[in-house]
Design an enzyme around this catalytic site. Structure first.
Site, PDB file in Angstrom:
ATOM      1  N   GLU A  53     -49.934  49.734 -23.123  1.00 14.85           N
ATOM      2  CA  GLU A  53     -49.945  49.871 -21.588  1.00 14.85           C
ATOM      3  C   GLU A  53     -51.103  49.342 -21.101  1.00 14.85           C
ATOM      4  OE1 GLU A  53     -49.041  53.931 -20.428  1.00 14.85           O
ATOM      5  OE2 GLU A  53     -50.308  53.581 -18.618  1.00 14.85           O
TER       6      GLU A  53
ATOM      7  N   ARG B 152     -55.917  49.299 -13.412  1.00 12.50           N
ATOM      8  CA  ARG B 152     -57.154  50.056 -12.853  1.00 12.50           C
ATOM      9  C   ARG B 152     -58.315  49.048 -12.839  1.00 12.50           C
ATOM     10  NH1 ARG B 152     -56.811  55.728 -16.302  1.00 12.50           N
ATOM     11  NH2 ARG B 152     -54.436  55.691 -15.915  1.00 12.50           N
TER      12      ARG B 152
ATOM     13  N   LYS C   8     -42.772  60.579 -18.542  1.00 16.08           N
ATOM     14  CA  LYS C   8     -44.221  60.835 -19.061  1.00 16.08           C
ATOM     15  C   LYS C   8     -44.646  62.236 -18.563  1.00 16.08           C
ATOM     16  CE  LYS C   8     -48.828  59.102 -17.678  1.00 16.08           C
ATOM     17  NZ  LYS C   8     -49.797  57.819 -17.486  1.00 16.08           N
TER      18      LYS C   8
HETATM   19  C1  3PG Z   1     -53.095  57.604 -18.326  1.00 16.57           C
HETATM   20  O1  3PG Z   1     -53.079  56.887 -17.312  1.00 16.57           O
HETATM   21  O2  3PG Z   1     -51.983  57.749 -18.650  1.00 16.57           O
HETATM   22  C2  3PG Z   1     -54.174  58.376 -19.017  1.00 16.57           C
HETATM   23  O3  3PG Z   1     -55.282  58.017 -18.195  1.00 16.57           O
HETATM   24  C3  3PG Z   1     -54.518  58.558 -20.341  1.00 16.57           C
HETATM   25  O4  3PG Z   1     -54.881  59.793 -20.405  1.00 16.57           O
HETATM   26  P1  3PG Z   1     -56.480  59.623 -21.400  1.00 16.57           P
HETATM   27  O5  3PG Z   1     -57.471  58.898 -20.842  1.00 16.57           O
HETATM   28  O6  3PG Z   1     -56.350  61.335 -21.212  1.00 16.57           O
HETATM   29  O7  3PG Z   1     -55.584  59.502 -22.655  1.00 16.57           O
END
Ligand code: 3PG
Length: 218
Positions: free
Chosen positions: A44, A48, A132
């Protein structure tokens, strides 16, 4: 649009979905290959960074073995952009009725983010049954997922946010968890430094650490 995999099929491709932020679009296919060689054929790419859409486009074009999705999709416009770029699925941190409806209308696999029972109910109303849980660890984690199994018996989750090599196995042991997502597999630091061997090694070690005898339960 050519019919691709359904959301259910996508979520069953790998128990771990790496969440990736990438600054150099050209490097995205290399990163996808590193994940594949670590045993993970899905990623994914989050919206960003400025290069996210090109990274999705290049990965979809040059790394056919990888199933590339887009993360941090916040609006209908984002959804259109990631579909144009060739994303095979989209992930959103939360869900607006407009986004839920847009993805359904286009028959495009969207994994909507939820944190509460009401949000799950809105998603169900729009025909979604996989979500999610975000940010998983901070909105109740294992306890919340166990509780949601009561009223939402047909719902599956991909908890993301605070998952890592240490707690992934416990999340995956839950009946209603089909996979977990997280950035720990491909930390930005390693991606920026092009440390692909290290990323492959983290993927391999993480897959090993979640092995159970009943991995095929769902
Ligand atoms: C996301 O966008 O799904 C999260 O930023 C991932 O979360 P994590 O950085 O805590 O793994």
């Amino acid at each position: 649009m050519m019919k691709g995999l359904t959301l259910t099929e996508i979520l069953r491709l790998s128990p771990i979905i790496p969440v990736v932020s990438i600054s150099e679009a050209d490097e995205a296919p290399n990163l996808a290959r590193a994940l594949i060689s670590g045993g993970i054929g899905i990623l994914e790419i989050t919206l960003r960074t400025d290069s996210a859409l090109d990274a999705i486009r290049l990965t979809a074009m040059h790394e056919k073995e990888a199933v590339v999705g887009a993360g941090s999709v916040l609006s209908d416009e984002d959804l259109k952009r990631v579909i144009d770029a060739g994303a095979k699925f989209a992930v959103s941190p939360g869900a607006t009725p407009s986004l839920l409806e847009a993805a359904k209308k286009m028959d495009f696999p969207l994994l909507p983010g939820v944190a509460t029972a009401s949000e799950i109910m809105v998603g169900l109303k729009y025909g979604y049954d996989s979500f999610k849980l975000y940010p998983a660890v901070h909105v109740g984690g294992i306890g919340a997922l166990k509780s949601y199994a009561g009223p939402f018996q047909s719902v599956k989750f991909c908890p993301t946010g605070g998952i890592d090599a240490k707690n992934a196995k416990e999340f995956l042991s839950l009946e209603n968890v089909v996979c977990v997502g997280g950035s720990w597999i491909s930390p930005r630091r390693l991606v920026d430094a092009k440390e692909y061997d290290k990323i492959s090694a983290i993927a391999k070690a993480s897959l090993r650490s979640i092995q159970t005898d009943n991995n095929q339960k769902k």
